[in-house]
Design a protein around this motif. Structure first.
Motif, mmCIF file in Angstrom:
data_model
loop_
_atom_site.group_PDB
_atom_site.id
_atom_site.type_symbol
_atom_site.label_atom_id
_atom_site.label_comp_id
_atom_site.label_asym_id
_atom_site.label_seq_id
_atom_site.Cartn_x
_atom_site.Cartn_y
_atom_site.Cartn_z
ATOM 1 N N THR A 108 8.545 2.451 -1.042
ATOM 2 C CA THR A 108 8.056 2.178 -2.391
ATOM 3 C C THR A 108 8.253 0.693 -2.690
ATOM 4 O O THR A 108 8.639 -0.079 -1.812
ATOM 5 C CB THR A 108 8.765 3.069 -3.438
ATOM 6 N N ASN B 178 -0.548 4.387 -0.941
ATOM 7 C CA ASN B 178 -1.428 5.549 -0.826
ATOM 8 C C ASN B 178 -1.392 6.063 0.609
ATOM 9 O O ASN B 178 -1.864 5.400 1.538
ATOM 10 C CB ASN B 178 -2.855 5.160 -1.221
ATOM 11 N N ARG B 179 -0.836 7.251 0.796
ATOM 12 C CA ARG B 179 -0.678 7.806 2.143
ATOM 13 C C ARG B 179 -2.016 8.052 2.837
ATOM 14 O O ARG B 179 -2.068 8.178 4.066
ATOM 15 C CB ARG B 179 0.121 9.116 2.088
ATOM 16 N N GLN B 180 -3.094 8.148 2.078
ATOM 17 C CA GLN B 180 -4.407 8.391 2.679
ATOM 18 C C GLN B 180 -5.065 7.107 3.173
ATOM 19 O O GLN B 180 -6.083 7.146 3.857
ATOM 20 C CB GLN B 180 -5.331 9.071 1.647
ATOM 21 N N SER B 181 -4.493 5.985 2.829
ATOM 22 C CA SER B 181 -5.089 4.698 3.199
ATOM 23 C C SER B 181 -4.752 4.334 4.639
ATOM 24 O O SER B 181 -3.651 4.606 5.128
ATOM 25 C CB SER B 181 -4.582 3.600 2.260
ATOM 26 N N GLU C 194 0.856 -1.193 0.000
ATOM 27 C CA GLU C 194 0.000 0.000 0.000
ATOM 28 C C GLU C 194 0.889 1.240 0.000
ATOM 29 O O GLU C 194 1.698 1.449 0.910
ATOM 30 C CB GLU C 194 -0.910 0.011 1.232
ATOM 31 N N GLN D 196 3.184 6.394 -9.494
ATOM 32 C CA GLN D 196 2.174 5.645 -8.763
ATOM 33 C C GLN D 196 0.892 6.453 -8.738
ATOM 34 O O GLN D 196 0.904 7.681 -8.875
ATOM 35 C CB GLN D 196 2.617 5.321 -7.336
ATOM 36 N N GLY D 197 -0.227 5.759 -8.595
ATOM 37 C CA GLY D 197 -1.520 6.420 -8.515
ATOM 38 C C GLY D 197 -2.188 6.004 -7.227
ATOM 39 O O GLY D 197 -1.629 6.177 -6.154
ATOM 40 N N PHE D 198 -3.396 5.402 -7.327
ATOM 41 C CA PHE D 198 -4.034 4.889 -6.113
ATOM 42 C C PHE D 198 -3.228 3.720 -5.563
ATOM 43 O O PHE D 198 -3.309 3.383 -4.393
ATOM 44 C CB PHE D 198 -5.478 4.463 -6.395
ATOM 45 N N SER D 199 -2.421 3.107 -6.450
ATOM 46 C CA SER D 199 -1.512 2.045 -6.049
ATOM 47 C C SER D 199 -0.282 2.140 -6.938
ATOM 48 O O SER D 199 -0.086 3.135 -7.641
ATOM 49 C CB SER D 199 -2.191 0.677 -6.173
ATOM 50 N N HIS D 200 0.540 1.099 -6.909
ATOM 51 C CA HIS D 200 1.749 1.092 -7.734
ATOM 52 C C HIS D 200 1.512 0.247 -8.975
ATOM 53 O O HIS D 200 0.600 -0.600 -9.006
ATOM 54 C CB HIS D 200 2.928 0.536 -6.928
ATOM 55 N N TYR E 231 -1.631 2.174 4.737
ATOM 56 C CA TYR E 231 -0.396 2.682 4.126
ATOM 57 C C TYR E 231 0.812 2.045 4.815
ATOM 58 O O TYR E 231 0.892 1.998 6.043
ATOM 59 C CB TYR E 231 -0.316 4.204 4.270
#
Length: 289
Positions: free
Chosen positions: A103, A66-69, A64, A146-150, A72
């Motif tokens: 990463t 995504n820092r907002q998850s 994970e 990366q986006g919502f994931s890698h 993460y």
């Protein structure tokens, strides 16, 4: 003296290293990946001899990012026994009160190769490792993509080579690149490990076809300045001209590519691609915090 630390966390081994301000490696070790507790105990023993100022971690995945998850920093749906839903970044933060870059292992390798290896003098590249599995990382405009994931470049769907009836070695997909072209697929086709196959074996044409098809798709979507291939399978250097030829054939004349010998290349940093990428990310992370 303070050092930068690197952890290239793989499903088979954790490669840990420390480096000075110029990113010259002072010490590098390999630790077998067993249970999280046992593996991290050995990681602690290694870094305990050094004063770290920042740490870069490139991990096997999926992870994970995504820092907002709420998850993460976790290794998520990996098939690696004992590592599913492990909060690796959290465990490291509990141990080390320093900036930590996080990463994927292949993103770290892509970053290392672009800045310090085969991708120098570019602002975009793709690094694809072809071994027990297939994974890829991309650097676009100097930054890890990366986006919502890698990215999961090894699991793109590919059209099968003519009359190829191999049962995919991927448990998730019948026609993905990894399932048809990673090391286990080579061995399943021939009964022989890839490094032991003769260079004139027919299977290399199939391998080149699948890898070239993937490179065509990456090229059409991302238009990188360079594609860098690493991993155990790509130590079969006779594959490179076969891949370049197949890439040219499959693309036709639709896209004008750079000189293929300069476009599809091997990695300059060898087995240190991920380590150097992690060290560079650690140094940059320290500058951000």
């Amino acid at each position: 003296m303070e050092y930068y630390g690197s952890i290239e966390a793989g499903g088979t081994k954790f490669v840990c290293a420390v480096a000075d301000e110029e990113l010259k490696i002072v010490e590098r070790i390999s630790i077998p990946t067993t249970t999280p507790e046992a593996t991290l105990t050995q990681v602690d023993a290694f870094f305990g001899a050094y004063q770290l100022k920042a740490l870069g971690v490139g991990s096997f995945g999926p992870i994970e990012v995504n820092r907002q998850s709420s998850t993460y920093g976790y290794i998520t749906s990996t098939p690696k026994p004992g590592w599913k839903n492990v909060n690796l970044l959290g465990a490291l933060k509990e141990r080390y009160d320093i900036p930590i870059a996080w990463t994927t292992d292949v993103n770290a390798a892509a970053y290392g190769e672009m800045h310090l290896g085969a991708g120098k003098k570019t602002q975009s590249c793709i690094y694809l490792t072809v071994g027990t599995g297939i994974g890829g990382g991309a650097v676009v405009n100097g930054n890890v993509l990366q986006g919502f994931s890698h990215p999961e470049m090894g699991h793109i769907s590919v059209q099968r080579y003519k009359n190829d009836g191999l049962e995919s070695t991927c448990p998730y997909h019948d026609n993905c690149l990894e399932g048809l072209a990673a090391g286990p697929a080579l061995e399943k086709r021939t009964g022989v490990k890839g490094q032991l196959l003769e260079i004139d074996h027919d299977v290399w044409e199939i391998e080149a076809f699948y890898l070239a098809q993937a490179l065509m798709n990456y090229t059409l979507v991302l238009s990188p300045e360079k594609i860098i291939l690493g991993g155990g399978v790509m130590k079969q250097t006779h594959l490179f001209p076969k891949i370049r030829e197949s890439l040219q054939q499959q693309l036709g004349s639709y896209v004008s590519l750079p000189n293929l010998e300069n476009y599809v290349v091997g990695c300059d940093l060898g087995d240190n691609s991920g380590t150097m990428g992690c060290l560079l990310l650690a140094k940059e992370q320290r500058g951000l915090e």
